[in-house]
Enzyme design. Sequence first.
Site, mmCIF file in Angstrom:
data_model
loop_
_atom_site.group_PDB
_atom_site.id
_atom_site.type_symbol
_atom_site.label_atom_id
_atom_site.label_comp_id
_atom_site.label_asym_id
_atom_site.label_seq_id
_atom_site.Cartn_x
_atom_site.Cartn_y
_atom_site.Cartn_z
ATOM 1 N N HIS A 48 6.436 -19.411 0.295
ATOM 2 C CA HIS A 48 5.027 -19.295 -0.090
ATOM 3 C C HIS A 48 4.159 -18.964 1.125
ATOM 4 C CE1 HIS A 48 5.639 -21.841 -3.975
ATOM 5 N NE2 HIS A 48 5.867 -20.562 -4.166
ATOM 6 N N HIS A 81 12.920 -22.060 -2.884
ATOM 7 C CA HIS A 81 12.506 -23.187 -3.726
ATOM 8 C C HIS A 81 13.560 -23.579 -4.752
ATOM 9 C CE1 HIS A 81 8.894 -20.808 -2.520
ATOM 10 N NE2 HIS A 81 8.585 -21.986 -2.039
ATOM 11 N N CYS A 103 16.856 -23.577 -0.206
ATOM 12 C CA CYS A 103 16.936 -24.468 0.953
ATOM 13 C C CYS A 103 17.984 -25.542 0.687
ATOM 14 C CB CYS A 103 15.581 -25.111 1.216
ATOM 15 S SG CYS A 103 15.632 -26.392 2.502
ATOM 16 N N GLU A 133 9.813 -25.235 -7.233
ATOM 17 C CA GLU A 133 10.853 -26.210 -6.902
ATOM 18 C C GLU A 133 11.022 -27.239 -8.025
ATOM 19 O OE1 GLU A 133 11.686 -29.825 -3.802
ATOM 20 O OE2 GLU A 133 10.532 -28.135 -3.029
ATOM 21 N N THR A 171 10.336 -31.675 -2.385
ATOM 22 C CA THR A 171 10.556 -31.878 -0.948
ATOM 23 C C THR A 171 9.313 -31.676 -0.093
ATOM 24 O OG1 THR A 171 11.195 -29.566 -0.579
ATOM 25 C CG2 THR A 171 12.955 -31.115 -1.159
ATOM 26 N N CYS A 201 11.356 -33.412 2.812
ATOM 27 C CA CYS A 201 12.129 -32.837 3.905
ATOM 28 C C CYS A 201 11.585 -33.260 5.264
ATOM 29 C CB CYS A 201 12.200 -31.321 3.775
ATOM 30 S SG CYS A 201 10.899 -30.399 4.589
ATOM 31 N N SER A 229 1.149 -22.677 -1.033
ATOM 32 C CA SER A 229 2.140 -23.431 -0.263
ATOM 33 C C SER A 229 1.831 -24.915 -0.362
ATOM 34 C CB SER A 229 2.110 -22.988 1.209
ATOM 35 O OG SER A 229 2.794 -23.911 2.028
ATOM 36 N N SER A 230 2.666 -25.637 -1.086
ATOM 37 C CA SER A 230 2.416 -27.056 -1.318
ATOM 38 C C SER A 230 2.314 -27.831 -0.011
ATOM 39 C CB SER A 230 3.536 -27.646 -2.186
ATOM 40 O OG SER A 230 3.372 -29.047 -2.338
ATOM 41 N N ASN A 231 3.250 -27.591 0.911
ATOM 42 C CA ASN A 231 3.223 -28.387 2.141
ATOM 43 C C ASN A 231 2.014 -28.054 3.012
ATOM 44 O OD1 ASN A 231 4.245 -26.791 4.809
ATOM 45 N ND2 ASN A 231 5.215 -25.915 3.008
#
Length: 331
Positions: A48, A81, A103, A133, A171, A201, A229-231
Site C-alpha cells: 500500500h 497482504h 508476507c 489482509e 499484522t 509484526c 496503508s494501515s500501518n
Amino acid sequence: MTATPPARRVLLAAPRGYCAGVDRAVIAVEKALEQYGSPIYVRHEIVHNKYVVQTLEKKGAIFVDETAEVPEGSIVMFSAHGVAPTVHEEAAQRRLATIDATCPLVTKVHKEAVRFAQEDYDILLIGHEGHEEVIGTSGEAPEHITLVDGPDDVADVEVRNPDKVVWLSQTTLSVDETMETVDALKTKFPGLVSPPSDDICYATQNRQIAVKQMGAEADLVIVVGSKNSSNSVRLVEVALGAGAKDAHLVDFADEIDEAWLEGVSTVGVTSGASVPEVLVEGVLEWLSQRGFEDVEIVKAAEESITFSLPKELRRDLRAEAAELSARPSGQ
C-alpha cells in the site's frame, strides 16, 4: 531585547520505512519483470504505497482488482497482504501461473487460523473490515472467524463455546488499540486463548515504539505513507496519543502544508513499512529548505530480518503459463 527563536530540529525515527515483507514483495515484482518480461499482473497493490505502485507500473506491472481481469495463460502475483484460498482456486481455473508474495508473517496468521479452525475454535480476528489482509485471513476459515474491528465491537461478539475461543489479529494494527480490544474480549470471555506468538509484526511494533519516543517532544509529526496503508495511518494515531501536538500523513513532500510549521520548533519524521527511503529524503530536504537542518535520530530498535524471495521465481513461469493455457478446460 528580541527573544531568540527556538532552534529548529527534526527527530528522525529509526527504524522506519520498508519492512522485510515489503522489501521481499517489491523485489519479487522487479525480479519477475526481469526474468519473464512484462506484463506481470499483480492482484491488488503489491504494497500500500502510491509511489511504489506507480514505479512498478512504469516497469511493466499491471495491477488488477480481481483475478478475473488477468488474461488466461498469464502470470499473476499475489500481494504482500495475502489472499484467501478461493483466490488460488480462481487462478487455477483461469490457468494462470502464480507467484505468491504474501508476507511470511501474514502467512503465519493464515496457518494459525487454519489450525484453530481444525480444532473447532471460534476465532476472533481483530482487524479492519475490508482490508485485504483481513479478507485473506478470514477466507482461510470463514465459518469459524468473526471480525472484531476495535473495542467497540466486543459487546456484539457471540461465540458457540466461550471456553473454546481464540483471538488473532491483522499484522499492521496499533499495538495499544489491539491490546485494548483483547482486554475487552478477555473480560467477556475469560477463557480466551491468545495466539502462540504475537501477530502484530515486528516492524509495525518497532515503528510505533520510535514514534512514541519522539511524540512527546514533537510539535508536529509527519508520517510518510499512503492513506490506504494501515500501518502508516496507525503511526499518525500513535504520534498524537504519545503527545505530539499535531500529526499528518503525506505521500510526498509537496503535500506538506507550510501552515503546519507555524510555531513549530521540533518536527518528528517517520514512514510506514511500505515506504521507500527516497520519499523520506524528500521530506527532509523540504524541511531543510525551511530551516529544519538539525536532524537527530530517535532509535527504537535494530532490524536485521530478511525473507527469501518467493520460490516460484526459481521456475520458468512463462513456459508454465503457456502449458497451463494449452490444457483443455477443466484439467
